[in-house]
Design an enzyme around this catalytic site. Sequence first.
Site, PDB file in Angstrom:
ATOM      1  N   TYR A 118       0.897  -1.232   0.233  1.00 49.67           N
ATOM      2  CA  TYR A 118       0.209  -0.423   0.017  1.00 49.67           C
ATOM      3  C   TYR A 118       1.010   1.619   0.145  1.00 49.67           C
ATOM      4  O   TYR A 118       0.477   2.340   0.092  1.00 49.67           O
ATOM      5  CB  TYR A 118      -1.109  -0.142   1.451  1.00 49.67           C
ATOM      6  CG  TYR A 118      -2.034  -0.757   1.697  1.00 49.67           C
ATOM      7  CD1 TYR A 118      -2.629  -1.666   0.178  1.00 49.67           C
ATOM      8  CD2 TYR A 118      -2.744  -0.881   2.563  1.00 49.67           C
ATOM      9  CE1 TYR A 118      -3.063  -2.765   0.434  1.00 49.67           C
ATOM     10  CE2 TYR A 118      -3.725  -2.182   2.205  1.00 49.67           C
ATOM     11  CZ  TYR A 118      -3.690  -3.280   1.553  1.00 49.67           C
ATOM     12  OH  TYR A 118      -4.599  -4.349   1.100  1.00 49.67           O
ATOM     13  N   LEU A 122     -18.380  -3.118   1.519  1.00 48.85           N
ATOM     14  CA  LEU A 122     -18.829  -1.991   0.645  1.00 48.85           C
ATOM     15  C   LEU A 122     -18.712  -2.036  -0.989  1.00 48.85           C
ATOM     16  O   LEU A 122     -19.036  -0.852  -1.618  1.00 48.85           O
ATOM     17  CB  LEU A 122     -19.034  -0.592   1.203  1.00 48.85           C
ATOM     18  CG  LEU A 122     -19.137  -0.734   2.803  1.00 48.85           C
ATOM     19  CD1 LEU A 122     -18.977   0.568   3.740  1.00 48.85           C
ATOM     20  CD2 LEU A 122     -20.834  -1.274   3.294  1.00 48.85           C
ATOM     21  N   SER A 135     -12.357   5.454   4.717  1.00 47.17           N
ATOM     22  CA  SER A 135     -12.974   6.488   3.976  1.00 47.17           C
ATOM     23  C   SER A 135     -11.781   7.115   4.192  1.00 47.17           C
ATOM     24  O   SER A 135     -11.280   7.349   5.015  1.00 47.17           O
ATOM     25  CB  SER A 135     -13.940   6.433   4.146  1.00 47.17           C
ATOM     26  OG  SER A 135     -14.514   7.401   3.694  1.00 47.17           O
TER      27      SER A 135
END
Length: 379
Positions: free
Chosen positions: A128, A271, A319
């Site tokens: 990442y 999600l 988020s």
Amino acid sequence: MALPTYNPRSPRRKKSALASSPTWARWMSLFLLMCFAVQFLGGQGRGKPKKAGSIRNKDLSLASSSAASAADATTTKILSIKLASGLEMPLIGYGTCCRASAKGEAIYKSTGMYLKLGGRHIDTAMSYGNHAEIGRAVKESGIPRSEIWITSKVAPGKVKSYNECLVAVDNIMNELDTSYVDLLLIHSPKLGKETTIELWNCLIESKRLGKTKSIGVSNFNQGEMETLAKATGQMPEVNEIQQHPWSSHAWKDLAKWQKDHDIATIAYTSLGGSRFHNSGGGTSWPSVVSLLAKKYNATEAQILLKWALQNDLVVIPGSGSEGHIKENLLLNTDFDLTAQELLSIENAEVPGGWWDPKRGYQKYTEEEASLPWKKRKNG
């Protein structure tokens, strides 16, 4: 002048009980009166102490964070799941992968916000490229390191031997500026059986040395985990996989098998891929999810996260929005979806435009979920 002497027969004035008692007794009486006053006055206006709660599953518990008040946290209770080792891992984590806001100053700020709002589980990885920013956010949060759970992953694309893995573990800790991580995973089984066993032995050694408290894998199927256990005597404590209501039957069965064998499941893409939502003419939330959100006075995202928690999954939604982070952490635990409602979500239409167009909503096929060490299209 002669000193007065005590004559036991001489008459005395009657004194009060307090005056006639020894000095220490008078002080003790005054002290008790003061304690009573403090207790009485200090208790005015206080509510009854809250009882510790629990989740329905016997392996889940409700643990409190003592750092919540210091961090101006929105949540004062942290849901957690107990691993096979006895460690408790927070159920609602923070995913830091695969979006524009997952690097640089953006991830530093959003990680700090997540911690300030009460979150205590950060999921990252070598691949990442955000260890340094996450480590800085943790350090500057003012929250004791022992109260924050950090998961990272060894990247098979960069680490291809036991010795390279040992170096990589040290690099991970240095980048995060921490003396240990709470959970270390092998990111995928893509290197094949023999090399992956080498990497697994590296993680076992890292745990022995105290560089990680627990070890596991990501994107592995049942046969691959059983191979590791047979070769080393150590079964993974955790497997992080894609899991949502529309995952394949094989991957849902894998999550059930893991539960039966004390292997915790961390679900990513719970999600969908947020960066793909409503892109390319994609649809909005499935209608049944919106109806349930209205029924339970929740948001659609909270309904899907609730689906995951009731299926004994740890979630790591990511988020960069303060509102969305707060929404995920304020997941209402005062309601449970019924068995029929859980099924209705799984049977709902698959949201279009939510997923990586190269992978779709099922990252791995049924065959890849069941056949060990099969080369996979998506790593």
